[in-house]
Design a protein around this motif. Structure first.
Motif, PDB file in Angstrom:
ATOM      1  N   GLY A 133     -36.568  -3.159  59.392  1.00  0.00           N
ATOM      2  CA  GLY A 133     -37.391  -3.328  60.660  1.00  0.00           C
ATOM      3  C   GLY A 133     -36.748  -3.144  61.733  1.00  0.00           C
ATOM      4  O   GLY A 133     -37.414  -2.460  63.014  1.00  0.00           O
ATOM      5  N   ALA A 134     -35.508  -3.515  62.069  1.00  0.00           N
ATOM      6  CA  ALA A 134     -34.921  -3.333  63.265  1.00  0.00           C
ATOM      7  C   ALA A 134     -34.688  -1.860  63.631  1.00  0.00           C
ATOM      8  O   ALA A 134     -34.979  -1.571  64.657  1.00  0.00           O
ATOM      9  N   MET A 135     -34.168  -1.050  62.644  1.00  0.00           N
ATOM     10  CA  MET A 135     -34.007   0.441  62.875  1.00  0.00           C
ATOM     11  C   MET A 135     -35.336   1.070  63.121  1.00  0.00           C
ATOM     12  O   MET A 135     -35.299   1.868  64.258  1.00  0.00           O
ATOM     13  N   ASN A 136     -36.560   0.612  62.660  1.00  0.00           N
ATOM     14  CA  ASN A 136     -37.671   1.213  63.078  1.00  0.00           C
ATOM     15  C   ASN A 136     -38.241   0.979  64.618  1.00  0.00           C
ATOM     16  O   ASN A 136     -38.632   1.702  65.169  1.00  0.00           O
ATOM     17  N   MET A 137     -37.982  -0.594  64.636  1.00  0.00           N
ATOM     18  CA  MET A 137     -38.474  -0.897  65.975  1.00  0.00           C
ATOM     19  C   MET A 137     -37.577  -0.052  67.334  1.00  0.00           C
ATOM     20  O   MET A 137     -38.033   0.042  68.167  1.00  0.00           O
ATOM     21  N   TRP A 138     -36.363  -0.148  66.948  1.00  0.00           N
ATOM     22  CA  TRP A 138     -35.538   0.545  68.033  1.00  0.00           C
ATOM     23  C   TRP A 138     -35.905   2.088  68.385  1.00  0.00           C
ATOM     24  O   TRP A 138     -36.190   2.233  69.668  1.00  0.00           O
ATOM     25  N   PHE A 139     -36.184   2.765  67.168  1.00  0.00           N
ATOM     26  CA  PHE A 139     -36.517   4.109  67.494  1.00  0.00           C
ATOM     27  C   PHE A 139     -37.853   4.126  67.964  1.00  0.00           C
ATOM     28  O   PHE A 139     -38.564   5.117  68.821  1.00  0.00           O
ATOM     29  N   LEU A 140     -38.929   3.089  67.641  1.00  0.00           N
ATOM     30  CA  LEU A 140     -40.144   3.300  68.206  1.00  0.00           C
ATOM     31  C   LEU A 140     -40.200   2.891  69.942  1.00  0.00           C
ATOM     32  O   LEU A 140     -41.128   3.349  70.595  1.00  0.00           O
ATOM     33  N   LEU A 141     -39.472   1.825  70.155  1.00  0.00           N
ATOM     34  CA  LEU A 141     -39.080   1.500  71.427  1.00  0.00           C
ATOM     35  C   LEU A 141     -38.396   2.763  72.438  1.00  0.00           C
ATOM     36  O   LEU A 141     -38.690   3.122  73.536  1.00  0.00           O
ATOM     37  N   ASN A 142     -37.358   3.427  71.788  1.00  0.00           N
ATOM     38  CA  ASN A 142     -36.637   4.517  72.430  1.00  0.00           C
ATOM     39  C   ASN A 142     -36.714   5.654  71.620  1.00  0.00           C
ATOM     40  O   ASN A 142     -35.616   6.086  70.808  1.00  0.00           O
ATOM     41  N   PRO A 143     -37.884   6.247  71.741  1.00  0.00           N
ATOM     42  CA  PRO A 143     -37.907   7.773  70.713  1.00  0.00           C
ATOM     43  C   PRO A 143     -36.871   8.544  71.313  1.00  0.00           C
ATOM     44  O   PRO A 143     -36.616   8.757  72.645  1.00  0.00           O
ATOM     45  N   PRO A 144     -36.314   9.663  70.426  1.00  0.00           N
ATOM     46  CA  PRO A 144     -35.348  10.599  71.087  1.00  0.00           C
ATOM     47  C   PRO A 144     -35.950  11.775  71.583  1.00  0.00           C
ATOM     48  O   PRO A 144     -35.770  12.778  70.818  1.00  0.00           O
ATOM     49  N   GLY A 145     -36.438  11.713  72.759  1.00  0.00           N
ATOM     50  CA  GLY A 145     -37.120  12.863  73.527  1.00  0.00           C
ATOM     51  C   GLY A 145     -38.134  13.430  72.283  1.00  0.00           C
ATOM     52  O   GLY A 145     -39.259  12.590  72.027  1.00  0.00           O
ATOM     53  N   LYS A 146     -38.219  14.606  72.565  1.00  0.00           N
ATOM     54  CA  LYS A 146     -39.234  15.460  71.250  1.00  0.00           C
ATOM     55  C   LYS A 146     -38.952  15.653  70.022  1.00  0.00           C
ATOM     56  O   LYS A 146     -39.756  16.144  69.224  1.00  0.00           O
ATOM     57  N   ALA A 147     -37.839  15.000  69.623  1.00  0.00           N
ATOM     58  CA  ALA A 147     -37.513  14.882  68.264  1.00  0.00           C
ATOM     59  C   ALA A 147     -38.168  14.495  67.212  1.00  0.00           C
ATOM     60  O   ALA A 147     -38.825  13.296  67.561  1.00  0.00           O
ATOM     61  N   THR A 148     -38.003  14.581  66.029  1.00  0.00           N
ATOM     62  CA  THR A 148     -38.753  14.096  64.788  1.00  0.00           C
ATOM     63  C   THR A 148     -37.807  13.048  64.312  1.00  0.00           C
ATOM     64  O   THR A 148     -36.554  13.264  63.997  1.00  0.00           O
TER      65      THR A 148
END
Length: 686
Positions: free
Chosen positions: A416-431
């Motif tokens: 859950g933590a890993m998902n939430m972090w990258f949902l809040l902080n997406p890495p630019g236009k990367a997948t």
């Protein structure tokens, strides 16, 4: 400069014999104008404001001047303008100007000395025009009254000379007064500086600074701990004599030795330098010396003393070994412990993730996860902050972020933590995509040897209990391999890449303790020459070779591998998954893992089985792709780090721990935004 005095004076005497030679006299006076210019540089006689007044004063002050000299003065007046006279007057020396009659009499200023001839007018008048020129040199004035010539005293003290003497004395007084003032100011400045230093030194807390304080006494001596070492040596000998006194029933001496040992221990305490010792230390040293002298007289026996010292040395050696083991264990424990801040971050993110509605838990661009035209990365981690640095550093140094895809796998505690972090902080236009390793149903004990071994009683005993022969107390080596993390499936998942990503042809594997500093897309075009693994080799002349990781006393290892084969590093590896499947790499790994159930082939970890599995199947990459050692080696060259595409904090000193090396940490922290609300709420800072 030489002055042809004889020539000029003889010309004057001849002119006195007849007035018909007036033109010759004028020519002679003009001929001497060039030496006259040198002396005029010293200044004219008077310091009045106009040239007319200067010349009139000379004429009135000197009654005995004849009409020829007055005529010469008029010619001087006609030659020099009033501006030139002012310039000459302003540049005169401190000793004052010269008068014109001094040239007539060859009577130079007191600052000039004639060498080789007498300066009297009579001798010069008798000299011939071809007489040898006089050597003149300038010298500093010696006193207030020494600069008055003999001829000046013969001609009498005129008002002009008195004024000149007075001005010279006045200048000398002003110089002396100024010098005294400068000395006084200098003394005052030094006194103020010393006072400031003394006040500053009073603020220094010597008890805190210890031997690093420049005000401490030990800075005066190279051996700043000589007294401490002396006291320790005394205590060692006192303990030797104490045991001998106990054997020989010397009760009085025994009691006295015990007393002195306790006193020395109290004075010595935890001191590491002489400045830390109590002021009574010299008295205690003297008292201990007297007792030791008495004990030597009564108890000394060479054989007994040697035996006691040998026994004490062995005991001390055992204590050192025990402390080293404890230090190793504690350092390993600290390295594997999750800091409170990162644990807090994971908990807060997990709570917020499960509060999100289901439709908001999905990442965009999920259709690109199996796109063969993208550059795909595999990252297996249970550390949210570390994973964010890997992803952020890769994207920030990539030329086109939209062409990169990240495949993250974590455990259920951090999913859950890993998902939430990258949902809040997406890495630019990367997948990006996050998976839970516990949801891989195919990864079970019937298929995976590591999971099956972990369920065995022997493995549980080794990892989770301390009462076994290889426990810490009995001197187990390689304590780091006894951490259960080495049996974590996140660690061993690297041997199952084709099963995790069946539709990908190439993938770049990254550890979570690395930082990307350059664009990595060129790795996909590196020719692996039919090999499976592209990695940077780590072997030197005699280290990081196979014999350092594998047990070559085992016949299976000795028969199949070269002990001098070069090792390589995990952390950044490009894998060709097509060749992987053809070579059945996972099957090779399973074979050797099953053979090592009793840990006879290698100690636990993922690098030894990796060296075995990819033996003769690894293509070496250039070393600039991957620089290792930032987690244990303090002597890596800075240029080597900055020119590397990837830097790796392998070792115990991870950048997110307090025991990280300070000089390497900025390469990691530059990719973290410490002003993020979640990081601030968990007190995570640089």
């Amino acid at each position: 400069m030489a002055l042809k005095r004889g020539f000029s004076i003889s010309g004057l005497n001849k002119n006195r014999r007849g007035g018909s030679r007036l033109p010759i006299v004028v020519v002679i006076f003009f001929c001497v104008l060039s030496p006259l210019m040198f002396f005029v540089g010293r200044g004219l006689y008077k310091t009045s404001s106009s040239t007319d007044q200067n010349l009139n004063a000379v004429g009135s002050g000197k009654q005995h001047l004849n009409w020829r000299e007055r005529l010469a003065l008029q010619h001087v007046k006609s030659i020099f303008s009033e501006e030139v006279i002012d310039v000459i007057r302003s540049s005169t020396a401190d000793l004052g100007p010269l008068s014109l009659d001094s040239f007539r009499k060859n009577n130079l200023s007191a600052s000039w000395k004639v060498i080789g001839v007498d300066t009297s007018v009579k001798d010069n008048a008798a000299s011939e025009p071809n007489q040898t020129a006089t050597v003149v040199k300038q010298e500093a004035p010696k006193g207030k009254d020494d600069n008055i010539s003999d001829d000046d005293s013969q001609s009498g003290d005129t008002p002009a000379k008195l004024a000149r003497r007075f001005m010279q004395q006045l200048r000398e007084k002003r110089r002396e007064k100024r010098a005294a003032e400068l000395l006084r100011q200098d003394d005052e400045a030094i006194a103020r500086l010393e006072s400031a230093i003394i006040e500053r030194s009073k603020l220094v807390d010597g008890a805190v600074l210890g031997k690093y304080s420049i005000w401490r006494k030990e800075m005066d001596s190279e051996n700043s701990d000589s007294t401490v070492r002396l006291m320790r040596d005394q205590m060692i000998m006192a303990r030797v004599y104490l045991s001998i006194a106990k054997m020989k029933s010397k009760l009085n001496l025994l009691q006295e030795l015990q007393t002195r040992i306790k006193e020395s221990q109290r004075v010595l305490g935890d001191s590491s330098a002489d400045s830390d010792l109590h002021p009574s230390a010299p008295e205690k040293i003297k008292a201990m010396g007297q007792v030791l002298s008495k004990a030597r007289e009564q108890l000394y026996d060479c054989k007994l003393v040697t035996g006691k010292l040998r026994a004490m040395l062995q005991t001390a050696d055992e204590q050192v070994r025990s402390l080293k083991k404890q230090s190793t264990f504690l350092s390993q424990l600290a390295a594997k412990t999750v800091p409170n801040g990162i644990h807090c971050l994971s908990m807060r993110l997990t709570i917020d993730y499960y509060l999100l509605p289901l439709e908001k838990r999905k990442f965009p661009r999920s259709e690109n996860l199996e796109n063969p035209n993208l550059y795909h990365y595999a990252l297996f981690s249970d550390n949210v902050l570390a994973a964010s640095v890997v992803v952020n550093s890769t994207i920030m140094n990539a030329k086109d972020s939209s062409k990169h895809g990240f495949h993250l796998v974590t455990d259920k505690l951090n999913f859950g933590a890993m998902n939430m972090w990258f949902l809040l902080n997406p890495p630019g236009k990367a997948t990006i995509h996050v998976e839970n390793v516990d949801e891989f149903k195919w990864l079970n004990s019937s298929y995976c040897p590591v999971l099956r071994q972990l369920e065995s009683a022997a493995m549980k005993e080794y990892y989770f209990k301390a009462n076994h022969p290889t426990s810490l107390s009995s001197g187990s080596s390689n304590l780091k391999y006894r951490n259960p993390k080495y049996l974590s499936m996140l660690n061993h998942l690297r041997f199952y890449l084709p099963e995790v990503y069946p539709k990908l042809d190439k993938i770049l594997f990254l550890d979570d303790d690395i930082v990307v500093q350059k664009d990595l897309t060129k790795l996909w075009s590196v020719d692996l020459h039919g090999k499976v693994n592209g990695a940077v080799e780590t072997c030197g002349e005699s280290f990081h070779r196979f014999d350092k990781y594998l047990n070559f006393s085992n016949p299976h290892i000795a028969r199949n591998f070269d002990p001098n084969a070069c090792g390589w590093a995990y952390g950044m590896n490009i894998f060709d998954l097509k060749v992987w499947k053809k070579k059945d790499i996972t099957g090779i790994y399973h074979k050797w893992q099953n053979m090592n159930e009793d840990r006879e082939l290698w100690k636990l970890g993922t690098l030894p089985p990796g060296l075995i599995t990819f033996y003769n199947l690894t293509n070496p990459l250039e070393k600039t792709w991957h620089v290792l050692g930032l987690g244990y080696n303090p002597s890596i060259d800075r240029s080597e780090i900055e020119s590397a595409a990837v830097v790796h904090y392998n070792g115990n000193m991870k950048p997110w721990l307090e025991l990280a090396m300070t000089k390497y940490r900025p390469y990691w922290t530059k990719y973290i935004k410490y002003d993020h609300p979640y990081l601030r709420s968990c007190n995570l800072s640089e």
